[in-house]
Design an enzyme around this catalytic site. Sequence first.
Site, PDB file in Angstrom:
ATOM      1  N   LYS A 156      -7.333   1.484  -3.086  1.00 47.78           N
ATOM      2  CA  LYS A 156      -6.930   1.058  -1.747  1.00 47.78           C
ATOM      3  C   LYS A 156      -7.005   2.228  -0.766  1.00 47.78           C
ATOM      4  O   LYS A 156      -7.411   2.060   0.395  1.00 47.78           O
ATOM      5  CB  LYS A 156      -5.515   0.486  -1.777  1.00 47.78           C
ATOM      6  CG  LYS A 156      -4.990   0.008  -0.421  1.00 47.78           C
ATOM      7  CD  LYS A 156      -5.833  -1.121   0.168  1.00 47.78           C
ATOM      8  CE  LYS A 156      -5.373  -1.531   1.566  1.00 47.78           C
ATOM      9  NZ  LYS A 156      -4.092  -2.252   1.559  1.00 47.78           N
ATOM     10  N   THR A 162       0.863  -1.185   0.000  1.00 48.26           N
ATOM     11  CA  THR A 162       0.000   0.000   0.000  1.00 48.26           C
ATOM     12  C   THR A 162       0.894   1.227   0.000  1.00 48.26           C
ATOM     13  O   THR A 162       1.568   1.514   0.994  1.00 48.26           O
ATOM     14  CB  THR A 162      -0.928   0.010   1.220  1.00 48.26           C
ATOM     15  OG1 THR A 162      -1.789  -1.129   1.164  1.00 48.26           O
ATOM     16  CG2 THR A 162      -1.774   1.272   1.231  1.00 48.26           C
ATOM     17  N   LYS A 200       0.493   5.262   8.352  1.00 47.24           N
ATOM     18  CA  LYS A 200       1.230   5.510   7.106  1.00 47.24           C
ATOM     19  C   LYS A 200       0.269   5.593   5.929  1.00 47.24           C
ATOM     20  O   LYS A 200       0.363   6.494   5.080  1.00 47.24           O
ATOM     21  CB  LYS A 200       2.254   4.394   6.902  1.00 47.24           C
ATOM     22  CG  LYS A 200       3.113   4.522   5.636  1.00 47.24           C
ATOM     23  CD  LYS A 200       2.553   3.746   4.465  1.00 47.24           C
ATOM     24  CE  LYS A 200       2.580   2.248   4.719  1.00 47.24           C
ATOM     25  NZ  LYS A 200       2.086   1.494   3.531  1.00 47.24           N
TER      26      LYS A 200
END
Length: 297
Positions: A168, A93, A236
């Site tokens: 995502k 990701t 993150k």
Amino acid sequence: MRVGFVGLGAMGVHMARNLHRAGLLAAVWNRTPEKARALAAELNVQSPPTLAALGASVDAVVTCVSADADVLEVVQELSKTLPQGALVLDCSTVGAETARKAAELLAPRGVEFLDCPVSGGVEGARDATLAIMVGGTESAFDRARPILAALGKTLTHFGPTGSGQAAKATNQIMCAGIIEAVAEAMAFARAQGLPLDKIVDTLGKGAGSSWYFVHRAPNMVRGAFPAGFRVRLHAKDLTICRDMAARFGVALPVVERMLAEYAELVARGYGDEDISATFRLKSELFEPQRPNGATGR
């Protein structure tokens, strides 16, 4: 097709095993060599000493690493030796712009890149039921299908390079809002003196249920938060979401709230716990207000 796998973390080790079960896995590599050697011995596959050596021995590589810089570093090394026509499927990701940079690094060698971030948690990685969001060319997606099918059940091509990461990011915003709501609701239920195990069992079958409620509210009942999706990793990801939204001049309230909560959890030493640990903070909201005689169960 001979497939190499890079990144044997909590998700990656299960994904590599699933590729092996499908008869596709040829080699594994990890930044910690001992982990790669142990899995290679278990599965009877190769454990090349370098990324370049791995690239020279396979037709496709699946990567699952932690951060944008890691993806670009891995792709840079693989680009030295991957054969023309090879595929790189990145299940990390990262930002959509990072995916586009990775594709640019591989293009001169005639290697196609797909950004293939996944959702479904450690359970989905273990059971090969991941939802996989893909960006890249349609032809590369078609060639990658046998590999992706060994890893997940829902395979969706969203468009050109970077589209998978945009999808995502959308998912990560949803996860942030859902885990916040679940933690807040469970803290409320505890303050009301309700039996939390019964709450999970009953509401898990109701209209307000979700994957996170069913699978992570039990953590809140136990007061233990073993890493499924670590706080610092979701932080993150949400930073990526913040940066992508900022390009439109937008600040997303859910993202901003959860980044603040995760920063607090990290500061307290809980950064490597599952994101359901946000229950720790939500519970504190009720501590001064808990009625006399009400007890959490």
